[in-house]
Design a protein around this motif. Structure first.
Motif, PDB file in Angstrom:
ATOM      1  N   ALA A 147       1.068  -1.140  -0.053  1.00 13.47           N
ATOM      2  CA  ALA A 147       0.039   0.170   0.121  1.00 13.47           C
ATOM      3  C   ALA A 147       0.918   1.124   0.103  1.00 13.47           C
ATOM      4  O   ALA A 147       0.452   2.389   0.254  1.00 13.47           O
ATOM      5  CB  ALA A 147      -0.869  -0.035   1.321  1.00 13.47           C
ATOM      6  N   LEU A 148       2.165   1.207  -0.215  1.00 18.46           N
ATOM      7  CA  LEU A 148       3.033   2.170  -0.323  1.00 18.46           C
ATOM      8  C   LEU A 148       3.801   2.382  -1.566  1.00 18.46           C
ATOM      9  O   LEU A 148       4.172   1.374  -2.176  1.00 18.46           O
ATOM     10  CB  LEU A 148       4.112   2.058   1.029  1.00 18.46           C
ATOM     11  N   ARG A 149       4.379   3.655  -1.734  1.00 12.36           N
ATOM     12  CA  ARG A 149       5.320   4.045  -2.671  1.00 12.36           C
ATOM     13  C   ARG A 149       6.533   4.506  -2.162  1.00 12.36           C
ATOM     14  O   ARG A 149       6.245   5.129  -1.181  1.00 12.36           O
ATOM     15  CB  ARG A 149       4.700   4.607  -3.816  1.00 12.36           C
ATOM     16  N   VAL A 150       7.702   4.612  -2.832  1.00 14.61           N
ATOM     17  CA  VAL A 150       8.767   4.952  -2.410  1.00 14.61           C
ATOM     18  C   VAL A 150       9.448   6.048  -3.392  1.00 14.61           C
ATOM     19  O   VAL A 150       9.257   5.544  -4.683  1.00 14.61           O
ATOM     20  CB  VAL A 150       9.856   4.127  -1.708  1.00 14.61           C
ATOM     21  N   ALA A 151       9.969   7.275  -3.058  1.00 13.25           N
ATOM     22  CA  ALA A 151      10.824   7.859  -4.297  1.00 13.25           C
ATOM     23  C   ALA A 151      12.162   8.179  -3.574  1.00 13.25           C
ATOM     24  O   ALA A 151      12.173   8.672  -2.091  1.00 13.25           O
ATOM     25  CB  ALA A 151       9.867   9.035  -4.468  1.00 13.25           C
ATOM     26  N   LEU A 152      13.132   8.074  -4.288  1.00 17.34           N
ATOM     27  CA  LEU A 152      14.438   8.446  -3.729  1.00 17.34           C
ATOM     28  C   LEU A 152      14.999   9.596  -4.521  1.00 17.34           C
ATOM     29  O   LEU A 152      14.975   9.811  -5.605  1.00 17.34           O
ATOM     30  CB  LEU A 152      15.510   7.102  -4.036  1.00 17.34           C
ATOM     31  N   ASP A 153      15.430  10.698  -3.854  1.00 14.74           N
ATOM     32  CA  ASP A 153      15.618  12.121  -4.435  1.00 14.74           C
ATOM     33  C   ASP A 153      14.738  12.275  -5.472  1.00 14.74           C
ATOM     34  O   ASP A 153      14.966  12.745  -6.618  1.00 14.74           O
ATOM     35  CB  ASP A 153      16.888  12.094  -4.975  1.00 14.74           C
ATOM     36  N   GLN A 154      13.403  12.269  -4.910  1.00 18.82           N
ATOM     37  CA  GLN A 154      12.134  12.713  -5.934  1.00 18.82           C
ATOM     38  C   GLN A 154      12.005  11.807  -7.087  1.00 18.82           C
ATOM     39  O   GLN A 154      11.345  12.287  -8.216  1.00 18.82           O
ATOM     40  CB  GLN A 154      12.337  14.146  -6.186  1.00 18.82           C
ATOM     41  N   GLU A 155      12.626  10.508  -7.262  1.00 14.41           N
ATOM     42  CA  GLU A 155      12.204   9.707  -8.282  1.00 14.41           C
ATOM     43  C   GLU A 155      11.858   8.338  -7.870  1.00 14.41           C
ATOM     44  O   GLU A 155      12.199   8.011  -7.030  1.00 14.41           O
ATOM     45  CB  GLU A 155      13.852   9.506  -8.988  1.00 14.41           C
ATOM     46  N   LEU A 156      10.619   7.907  -8.528  1.00  9.69           N
ATOM     47  CA  LEU A 156       9.871   6.704  -7.877  1.00  9.69           C
ATOM     48  C   LEU A 156      10.975   5.707  -8.043  1.00  9.69           C
ATOM     49  O   LEU A 156      11.713   5.503  -9.089  1.00  9.69           O
ATOM     50  CB  LEU A 156       8.823   6.352  -8.957  1.00  9.69           C
ATOM     51  N   SER A 157      10.827   4.799  -7.171  1.00  8.77           N
ATOM     52  CA  SER A 157      11.765   3.755  -6.864  1.00  8.77           C
ATOM     53  C   SER A 157      11.031   2.319  -6.423  1.00  8.77           C
ATOM     54  O   SER A 157      10.065   2.253  -6.183  1.00  8.77           O
ATOM     55  CB  SER A 157      13.121   4.091  -5.876  1.00  8.77           C
ATOM     56  N   ASP A 158      11.990   1.389  -5.775  1.00  8.19           N
ATOM     57  CA  ASP A 158      11.336   0.469  -5.308  1.00  8.19           C
ATOM     58  C   ASP A 158      12.113   0.192  -3.901  1.00  8.19           C
ATOM     59  O   ASP A 158      13.040   0.541  -3.602  1.00  8.19           O
ATOM     60  CB  ASP A 158      11.202  -0.789  -6.214  1.00  8.19           C
ATOM     61  N   PHE A 159      11.352  -0.839  -3.258  1.00  5.74           N
ATOM     62  CA  PHE A 159      12.087  -1.011  -1.849  1.00  5.74           C
ATOM     63  C   PHE A 159      13.311  -1.965  -1.745  1.00  5.74           C
ATOM     64  O   PHE A 159      13.777  -1.987  -0.688  1.00  5.74           O
ATOM     65  CB  PHE A 159      10.614  -1.963  -1.123  1.00  5.74           C
ATOM     66  N   GLU A 160      13.696  -2.605  -2.870  1.00  2.48           N
ATOM     67  CA  GLU A 160      14.754  -3.113  -2.776  1.00  2.48           C
ATOM     68  C   GLU A 160      16.131  -1.997  -3.415  1.00  2.48           C
ATOM     69  O   GLU A 160      17.257  -2.591  -3.485  1.00  2.48           O
ATOM     70  CB  GLU A 160      14.881  -4.316  -3.853  1.00  2.48           C
ATOM     71  N   ALA A 161      15.779  -0.938  -3.776  1.00  4.77           N
ATOM     72  CA  ALA A 161      16.664   0.078  -4.221  1.00  4.77           C
ATOM     73  C   ALA A 161      17.947   0.364  -3.151  1.00  4.77           C
ATOM     74  O   ALA A 161      17.515   0.545  -2.073  1.00  4.77           O
ATOM     75  CB  ALA A 161      15.972   1.488  -4.660  1.00  4.77           C
ATOM     76  N   PRO A 162      18.850   0.659  -3.806  1.00  2.00           N
ATOM     77  CA  PRO A 162      20.075   0.904  -2.785  1.00  2.00           C
ATOM     78  C   PRO A 162      19.990   2.395  -2.130  1.00  2.00           C
ATOM     79  O   PRO A 162      19.589   3.194  -3.159  1.00  2.00           O
ATOM     80  CB  PRO A 162      21.094   0.837  -3.702  1.00  2.00           C
ATOM     81  N   LEU A 163      20.369   2.770  -1.020  1.00  2.27           N
ATOM     82  CA  LEU A 163      20.542   4.018  -0.492  1.00  2.27           C
ATOM     83  C   LEU A 163      21.764   4.675  -0.769  1.00  2.27           C
ATOM     84  O   LEU A 163      21.813   5.903  -0.037  1.00  2.27           O
ATOM     85  CB  LEU A 163      20.014   3.953   0.930  1.00  2.27           C
ATOM     86  N   ASP A 164      22.756   4.143  -1.355  1.00  2.48           N
ATOM     87  CA  ASP A 164      23.955   5.030  -1.728  1.00  2.48           C
ATOM     88  C   ASP A 164      23.867   6.143  -2.093  1.00  2.48           C
ATOM     89  O   ASP A 164      22.983   6.337  -3.235  1.00  2.48           O
ATOM     90  CB  ASP A 164      24.830   4.021  -2.861  1.00  2.48           C
ATOM     91  N   ASN A 165      24.300   7.442  -1.513  1.00  2.00           N
ATOM     92  CA  ASN A 165      24.289   8.599  -2.009  1.00  2.00           C
ATOM     93  C   ASN A 165      22.920   9.304  -1.995  1.00  2.00           C
ATOM     94  O   ASN A 165      22.721  10.355  -2.593  1.00  2.00           O
ATOM     95  CB  ASN A 165      25.157   8.693  -3.284  1.00  2.00           C
ATOM     96  N   VAL A 166      22.134   8.564  -1.507  1.00  2.00           N
ATOM     97  CA  VAL A 166      20.428   9.135  -1.433  1.00  2.00           C
ATOM     98  C   VAL A 166      20.505  10.016  -0.566  1.00  2.00           C
ATOM     99  O   VAL A 166      20.969  10.105   0.842  1.00  2.00           O
ATOM    100  CB  VAL A 166      19.504   8.008  -1.230  1.00  2.00           C
ATOM    101  N   ARG A 167      20.017  11.283  -0.750  1.00  2.37           N
ATOM    102  CA  ARG A 167      19.620  12.381   0.410  1.00  2.37           C
ATOM    103  C   ARG A 167      18.356  12.317   0.931  1.00  2.37           C
ATOM    104  O   ARG A 167      18.292  12.739   1.958  1.00  2.37           O
ATOM    105  CB  ARG A 167      20.155  13.644  -0.251  1.00  2.37           C
ATOM    106  N   GLU A 168      17.236  11.953   0.104  1.00  4.91           N
ATOM    107  CA  GLU A 168      15.806  12.203   0.522  1.00  4.91           C
ATOM    108  C   GLU A 168      15.219  10.741   0.206  1.00  4.91           C
ATOM    109  O   GLU A 168      15.218  10.295  -1.109  1.00  4.91           O
ATOM    110  CB  GLU A 168      15.376  13.149  -0.218  1.00  4.91           C
ATOM    111  N   VAL A 169      14.289  10.376   0.960  1.00  7.84           N
ATOM    112  CA  VAL A 169      13.506   8.927   0.848  1.00  7.84           C
ATOM    113  C   VAL A 169      12.305   9.585   1.141  1.00  7.84           C
ATOM    114  O   VAL A 169      11.941  10.116   2.316  1.00  7.84           O
ATOM    115  CB  VAL A 169      13.886   7.937   1.712  1.00  7.84           C
ATOM    116  N   ALA A 170      11.234   9.562   0.428  1.00  8.68           N
ATOM    117  CA  ALA A 170       9.763   9.750   0.543  1.00  8.68           C
ATOM    118  C   ALA A 170       8.875   8.658   0.581  1.00  8.68           C
ATOM    119  O   ALA A 170       8.971   7.808  -0.486  1.00  8.68           O
ATOM    120  CB  ALA A 170       9.268  10.925  -0.422  1.00  8.68           C
ATOM    121  N   PHE A 171       7.769   8.232   1.553  1.00 17.79           N
ATOM    122  CA  PHE A 171       6.971   7.265   1.466  1.00 17.79           C
ATOM    123  C   PHE A 171       5.580   7.868   1.488  1.00 17.79           C
ATOM    124  O   PHE A 171       5.278   8.833   1.984  1.00 17.79           O
ATOM    125  CB  PHE A 171       7.024   6.552   2.688  1.00 17.79           C
ATOM    126  N   PHE A 172       4.758   7.306   0.406  1.00 15.58           N
ATOM    127  CA  PHE A 172       3.559   7.740   0.394  1.00 15.58           C
ATOM    128  C   PHE A 172       2.367   6.763  -0.176  1.00 15.58           C
ATOM    129  O   PHE A 172       3.142   5.842  -1.029  1.00 15.58           O
ATOM    130  CB  PHE A 172       3.426   9.010  -0.634  1.00 15.58           C
TER     131      PHE A 172
END
Length: 81
Positions: free
Chosen positions: A50-75
């Motif tokens: 029931a959730l989506r995630v964006a990494l640095d304002q780009e849609l992504s998935d829950f298996e995506a790496p967090l290397d160098n990510v500054r912002e994670v958004a859940f909605f």
């Protein structure tokens, strides 16, 4: 990194955003860390389908790496017409 919460995710957690220090390598690992904090996080992340995630304002998935990510958004999923 900054973690942002939108819609009912924000309502359940009680915060629009927070700064999180994490050792998580992926979004899924970050979610597990957050779930372990308190019941309100567990409630917010109880059903990842029931959730989506964006990494640095780009849609992504829950298996995506967090290397160098500054912002994670859940909605929740967006609908439109």
């Amino acid at each position: 990194m900054d973690v942002l919460y939108f819609a009912w995710v924000r309502e359940r957690i009680g915060l629009p955003r927070e700064r999180v220090e994490t050792q998580a390598a992926t979004v899924a690992e970050l979610v597990e860390e957050l779930r372990g904090r308190e019941a309100r996080y567990e409630a917010a992340f109880a059903d990842l389908s029931a959730l989506r995630v964006a990494l640095d304002q780009e849609l992504s998935d829950f298996e995506a790496p967090l290397d160098n990510v500054r912002e994670v958004a859940f909605f929740p999923p967006m609908t439109g017409g």
